[in-house]
Design an enzyme around this catalytic site. Structure first.
Site, PDB file in Angstrom:
ATOM      1  N   SER A 153       0.838  -1.199   0.000  1.00  0.00           N
ATOM      2  CA  SER A 153       0.000   0.000   0.000  1.00  0.00           C
ATOM      3  C   SER A 153       0.872   1.248   0.000  1.00  0.00           C
ATOM      4  O   SER A 153       1.971   1.241   0.567  1.00  0.00           O
ATOM      5  CB  SER A 153      -0.852  -0.033   1.268  1.00  0.00           C
ATOM      6  OG  SER A 153      -1.452   1.215   1.475  1.00  0.00           O
ATOM      7  N   TYR A 165      -2.255  -1.164  10.986  1.00  0.00           N
ATOM      8  CA  TYR A 165      -2.490  -1.752   9.659  1.00  0.00           C
ATOM      9  C   TYR A 165      -1.322  -1.420   8.730  1.00  0.00           C
ATOM     10  O   TYR A 165      -0.749  -2.296   8.085  1.00  0.00           O
ATOM     11  CB  TYR A 165      -3.806  -1.228   9.050  1.00  0.00           C
ATOM     12  CG  TYR A 165      -3.890  -1.449   7.553  1.00  0.00           C
ATOM     13  CD1 TYR A 165      -4.099  -2.731   7.037  1.00  0.00           C
ATOM     14  CD2 TYR A 165      -3.705  -0.397   6.648  1.00  0.00           C
ATOM     15  CE1 TYR A 165      -4.133  -2.943   5.665  1.00  0.00           C
ATOM     16  CE2 TYR A 165      -3.746  -0.604   5.282  1.00  0.00           C
ATOM     17  CZ  TYR A 165      -3.957  -1.876   4.794  1.00  0.00           C
ATOM     18  OH  TYR A 165      -3.978  -2.087   3.432  1.00  0.00           O
ATOM     19  N   LYS A 194       1.932  -3.766   6.722  1.00  0.00           N
ATOM     20  CA  LYS A 194       2.383  -3.748   5.315  1.00  0.00           C
ATOM     21  C   LYS A 194       3.885  -3.516   5.257  1.00  0.00           C
ATOM     22  O   LYS A 194       4.611  -4.164   4.490  1.00  0.00           O
ATOM     23  CB  LYS A 194       1.655  -2.645   4.534  1.00  0.00           C
ATOM     24  CG  LYS A 194       0.163  -2.898   4.363  1.00  0.00           C
ATOM     25  CD  LYS A 194      -0.107  -4.084   3.469  1.00  0.00           C
ATOM     26  CE  LYS A 194      -1.552  -4.487   3.443  1.00  0.00           C
ATOM     27  NZ  LYS A 194      -1.813  -5.792   2.848  1.00  0.00           N
TER      28      LYS A 194
HETATM   29  P1  NAD Z   1     -10.950  -7.231   1.061  1.00  0.00           P
HETATM   30  O1  NAD Z   1     -11.190  -7.211   2.536  1.00  0.00           O
HETATM   31  O2  NAD Z   1     -12.099  -7.024   0.151  1.00  0.00           O
HETATM   32  O3  NAD Z   1     -10.223  -8.590   0.652  1.00  0.00           O
HETATM   33  C1  NAD Z   1      -9.359  -9.286   1.523  1.00  0.00           C
HETATM   34  C2  NAD Z   1      -9.810 -10.742   1.554  1.00  0.00           C
HETATM   35  O4  NAD Z   1      -8.941 -11.483   2.417  1.00  0.00           O
HETATM   36  C3  NAD Z   1     -11.233 -10.915   2.087  1.00  0.00           C
HETATM   37  O5  NAD Z   1     -11.980 -11.674   1.151  1.00  0.00           O
HETATM   38  C4  NAD Z   1     -11.050 -11.673   3.405  1.00  0.00           C
HETATM   39  O6  NAD Z   1     -12.130 -12.548   3.659  1.00  0.00           O
HETATM   40  C5  NAD Z   1      -9.730 -12.398   3.169  1.00  0.00           C
HETATM   41  N1  NAD Z   1      -8.956 -12.702   4.381  1.00  0.00           N
HETATM   42  C6  NAD Z   1      -8.627 -11.867   5.402  1.00  0.00           C
HETATM   43  N2  NAD Z   1      -7.885 -12.518   6.309  1.00  0.00           N
HETATM   44  C7  NAD Z   1      -7.736 -13.793   5.853  1.00  0.00           C
HETATM   45  C8  NAD Z   1      -7.075 -14.944   6.358  1.00  0.00           C
HETATM   46  N3  NAD Z   1      -6.438 -14.929   7.529  1.00  0.00           N
HETATM   47  N4  NAD Z   1      -7.101 -16.084   5.626  1.00  0.00           N
HETATM   48  C9  NAD Z   1      -7.767 -16.122   4.440  1.00  0.00           C
HETATM   49  N5  NAD Z   1      -8.432 -15.065   3.922  1.00  0.00           N
HETATM   50  C10 NAD Z   1      -8.405 -13.905   4.624  1.00  0.00           C
HETATM   51  O7  NAD Z   1      -9.800  -6.151   0.771  1.00  0.00           O
HETATM   52  P2  NAD Z   1      -9.255  -5.580  -0.619  1.00  0.00           P
HETATM   53  O8  NAD Z   1      -9.608  -4.142  -0.687  1.00  0.00           O
HETATM   54  O9  NAD Z   1      -9.597  -6.498  -1.717  1.00  0.00           O
HETATM   55  O10 NAD Z   1      -7.693  -5.640  -0.307  1.00  0.00           O
HETATM   56  C11 NAD Z   1      -6.872  -6.724  -0.718  1.00  0.00           C
HETATM   57  C12 NAD Z   1      -5.470  -6.483  -0.217  1.00  0.00           C
HETATM   58  O11 NAD Z   1      -4.988  -5.231  -0.720  1.00  0.00           O
HETATM   59  C13 NAD Z   1      -5.362  -6.395   1.308  1.00  0.00           C
HETATM   60  O12 NAD Z   1      -4.163  -7.013   1.707  1.00  0.00           O
HETATM   61  C14 NAD Z   1      -5.310  -4.905   1.551  1.00  0.00           C
HETATM   62  O13 NAD Z   1      -4.630  -4.607   2.752  1.00  0.00           O
HETATM   63  C15 NAD Z   1      -4.526  -4.413   0.338  1.00  0.00           C
HETATM   64  N6  NAD Z   1      -4.772  -3.001   0.017  1.00  0.00           N
HETATM   65  C16 NAD Z   1      -6.060  -2.553  -0.156  1.00  0.00           C
HETATM   66  C17 NAD Z   1      -6.284  -1.211  -0.434  1.00  0.00           C
HETATM   67  C18 NAD Z   1      -7.687  -0.683  -0.583  1.00  0.00           C
HETATM   68  O14 NAD Z   1      -7.865   0.541  -0.501  1.00  0.00           O
HETATM   69  N7  NAD Z   1      -8.678  -1.500  -0.842  1.00  0.00           N
HETATM   70  C19 NAD Z   1      -5.206  -0.327  -0.550  1.00  0.00           C
HETATM   71  C20 NAD Z   1      -3.910  -0.814  -0.399  1.00  0.00           C
HETATM   72  C21 NAD Z   1      -3.713  -2.172  -0.108  1.00  0.00           C
HETATM   73  N1  UFG Z   2     -12.677  11.042   3.476  1.00  0.00           N
HETATM   74  C1  UFG Z   2     -13.708  11.909   3.788  1.00  0.00           C
HETATM   75  N2  UFG Z   2     -14.878  11.364   4.248  1.00  0.00           N
HETATM   76  C2  UFG Z   2     -15.074  10.033   4.394  1.00  0.00           C
HETATM   77  C3  UFG Z   2     -13.998   9.154   4.062  1.00  0.00           C
HETATM   78  C4  UFG Z   2     -12.824   9.695   3.624  1.00  0.00           C
HETATM   79  O1  UFG Z   2     -13.575  13.123   3.682  1.00  0.00           O
HETATM   80  O2  UFG Z   2     -16.151   9.597   4.824  1.00  0.00           O
HETATM   81  C5  UFG Z   2     -11.421  11.599   2.918  1.00  0.00           C
HETATM   82  C6  UFG Z   2     -10.180  11.285   3.721  1.00  0.00           C
HETATM   83  O3  UFG Z   2      -9.964  12.254   4.719  1.00  0.00           O
HETATM   84  C7  UFG Z   2      -9.110  11.282   2.620  1.00  0.00           C
HETATM   85  C8  UFG Z   2      -9.848  10.778   1.381  1.00  0.00           C
HETATM   86  O4  UFG Z   2     -11.234  11.011   1.652  1.00  0.00           O
HETATM   87  O5  UFG Z   2      -8.695  12.609   2.366  1.00  0.00           O
HETATM   88  C9  UFG Z   2      -9.637   9.295   1.105  1.00  0.00           C
HETATM   89  O6  UFG Z   2      -9.931   8.541   2.280  1.00  0.00           O
HETATM   90  P1  UFG Z   2     -10.118   6.954   2.236  1.00  0.00           P
HETATM   91  O7  UFG Z   2     -10.487   6.516   3.615  1.00  0.00           O
HETATM   92  O8  UFG Z   2     -11.010   6.567   1.124  1.00  0.00           O
HETATM   93  O9  UFG Z   2      -8.653   6.453   1.831  1.00  0.00           O
HETATM   94  P2  UFG Z   2      -7.243   6.663   2.541  1.00  0.00           P
HETATM   95  O10 UFG Z   2      -6.382   7.404   1.577  1.00  0.00           O
HETATM   96  O11 UFG Z   2      -7.386   7.237   3.888  1.00  0.00           O
HETATM   97  O12 UFG Z   2      -6.730   5.174   2.729  1.00  0.00           O
HETATM   98  C10 UFG Z   2      -6.917   4.148   1.733  1.00  0.00           C
HETATM   99  C11 UFG Z   2      -7.060   2.804   2.434  1.00  0.00           C
HETATM  100  C12 UFG Z   2      -5.758   2.416   3.088  1.00  0.00           C
HETATM  101  C13 UFG Z   2      -4.663   2.452   2.066  1.00  0.00           C
HETATM  102  C14 UFG Z   2      -4.592   3.811   1.411  1.00  0.00           C
HETATM  103  C15 UFG Z   2      -3.556   3.856   0.330  1.00  0.00           C
HETATM  104  O13 UFG Z   2      -8.088   2.865   3.411  1.00  0.00           O
HETATM  105  O14 UFG Z   2      -5.878   1.115   3.581  1.00  0.00           O
HETATM  106  O15 UFG Z   2      -5.856   4.140   0.846  1.00  0.00           O
HETATM  107  O16 UFG Z   2      -3.713   2.830  -0.559  1.00  0.00           O
HETATM  108  F1  UFG Z   2      -3.490   2.186   2.662  1.00  0.00           F
END
Ligand code: NAD
Ligand code: UFG
Length: 337
Positions: free
Chosen positions: A124, A149, A153
């Site tokens: 991330s 969290y 990572k």
């Molecule tokens: P998500 O929660 O939709 O998907 C994660 C999946 O992992 C889920 O289906 C959950 O059931 C499964 N899981 C969790 N713990 C587990 C375990 N111990 N064993 C088996 N399965 C397990 O999340 P996502 O948005 O698809 O994110 C996928 C990956 O990308 C995550 O590692 C997340 O941290 C990373 N990531 C997401 C974002 C974002 O904004 N969505 C940003 C940066 C990184």
């Molecule tokens: N925000 C609002 N109102 C809301 C939610 C968010 O104003 O209800 C704002 C936040 O302050 C930020 C922007 O919208 O300025 C984006 O916020 P998000 O929560 O959508 O995303 P973040 O950038 O905070 O974090 C996300 C994921 C993290 C990941 C990161 C970078 O939640 O897990 O993107 O990939 F690490």
């Protein structure tokens, strides 16, 4: 290739499964369903006409992982499984270290035992902490992360570097995602968090569909053009394709490489609300509230390395991201009506 997707029924994993199946790979999904639903497998089948093998299991269960990887002759793993709610990680740090860090170590030990040494890890942009300069290149220092969290990572990236240093046969790519949003064009896959969404896009979508009243904009006094937070939003379908491009890299690379997946463009919260209004044809009420603790003012990617090493770049713009997110939300509400 035969590819195991841990966390493959989740938001990013399910879109990646579709992308890989469409390219002819054989996908096996391994997920404990703690944050997703088994019906995603049917949606993947509906889109691709192929039903991926699916095992309900936890990455901390080494025996089941070993049986699964052996049974399906897995050649590479894409590791999405993990807990991802920033606020919850502050309340329950041990759950996050156990699930994300210990779970990954368990999975790596099984891979090592079976001689599977190709891995893509879902990292991330949070690993960069507060940006010292923008756009963020992969050379920007990592650290200064404000929550457990994000630290999971960072720790996992360090573990992967050590592993690659210990044995030159490992090929590991840490993909540092920026902010994935949007949904598959079919409207069958998308982001549907339980409870009240933490992230901006699903929150805005629920206000647009009348499930929630009003978007809380967390602060308008940041040092950004309109004072609200700026992020690099990337279409989840572009992100999914990035994994397919990284898989191709395995033939030429060894070691551990970190690569940004972002568009290179930053949009503010107010710009996102405007773009979503255009997509759904409705006004979206919002109010300015206090800053959310731990938030940074702005981050966006320099995606040059991904272009150079993976021959990948984002194709979709903000309007397409919002339109696809609205299409998904709209279908979801129709189904539950
Ligand atoms: P998500 O929660 O939709 O998907 C994660 C999946 O992992 C889920 O289906 C959950 O059931 C499964 N899981 C969790 N713990 C587990 C375990 N111990 N064993 C088996 N399965 C397990 O999340 P996502 O948005 O698809 O994110 C996928 C990956 O990308 C995550 O590692 C997340 O941290 C990373 N990531 C997401 C974002 C974002 O904004 N969505 C940003 C940066 C990184
Ligand atoms: N925000 C609002 N109102 C809301 C939610 C968010 O104003 O209800 C704002 C936040 O302050 C930020 C922007 O919208 O300025 C984006 O916020 P998000 O929560 O959508 O995303 P973040 O950038 O905070 O974090 C996300 C994921 C993290 C990941 C990161 C970078 O939640 O897990 O993107 O990939 F690490």
């Amino acid at each position: 290739m035969n590819i195991l997707l841990t966390g493959g029924t989740g938001y990013i994993g399910s879109h990646t499964a579709v992308s890989l199946i469409e390219l002819g790979h054989t996908v096996v999904i391994y997920d404990n369903l703690c944050n997703s639903n088994a019906s995603v497998i049917d949606s993947i089948e509906e889109i691709t006409s192929i039903k991926p093998a699916f095992v309900i299991g936890d990455i901390r269960d080494s025996a089941l992982l070993e049986r699964t990887m052996s049974k399906y002759a897995i050649e590479a793993v894409i590791h999405f499984a993990g807990l991802k709610a920033v606020g919850e990680s502050v309340q329950k740090p041990l759950d996050y270290y156990d699930n994300n860090v210990s779970g990954t170590v368990t999975m790596l030990s099984v891979m090592k035992k079976l001689g599977i040494k190709r891995l893509i890890f879902s990292s991330s942009s949070t690993v960069y902490g507060t940006p010292q300069q923008l756009p963020l290149t992969e050379e920007h220092p990592v650290g200064g992360v404000t929550n457990p969290y994000g630290r999971t990572k960072l720790m996992i990236e360090e573990i992967l570097k050590d592993l690659a240093d210990s044995d030159p046969l490992w090929s590991i790519v840490c993909l540092r995602y920026f902010n994935p949003i949007g949904a598959h064009e079919s409207g069958l896959l998308g982001e549907n968090p339980n409870g009240i969404p933490n992230n901006l896009l699903p929150y805005v979508a629920r206000v647009a569909s009348g499930q929630l009243e009003c978007v809380n904009v967390y602060g308008n006094d940041y040092d950004t053009p309109d004072g609200t937070g700026v992020r690099d939003y990337i279409h989840v379908v572009d992100l999914a394709r990035g994994h397919a491009c990284a898989l191709k890299r395995f033939n030429e690379m060894h070691g551990c490489e970190a690569i940004n997946l972002g568009t290179g463009n930053g949009y503010s919260v107010l710009e996102i609300i405007k773009a979503f209004e255009k997509a759904c044809g409705k006004e979206i009420p919002y109010r300015i509230t206090d800053r959310r603790p731990g938030d940074i003012a702005a981050n966006w990617a320099d995606p040059t390395k991904a272009k150079k090493l993976l021959d990948w770049e984002a194709h979709y713009g903000l309007d397409e991201m919002c339109a696809s997110a609205w299409n998904f939300e709209h279908k979801l509400r129709e189904k539950s009506a």
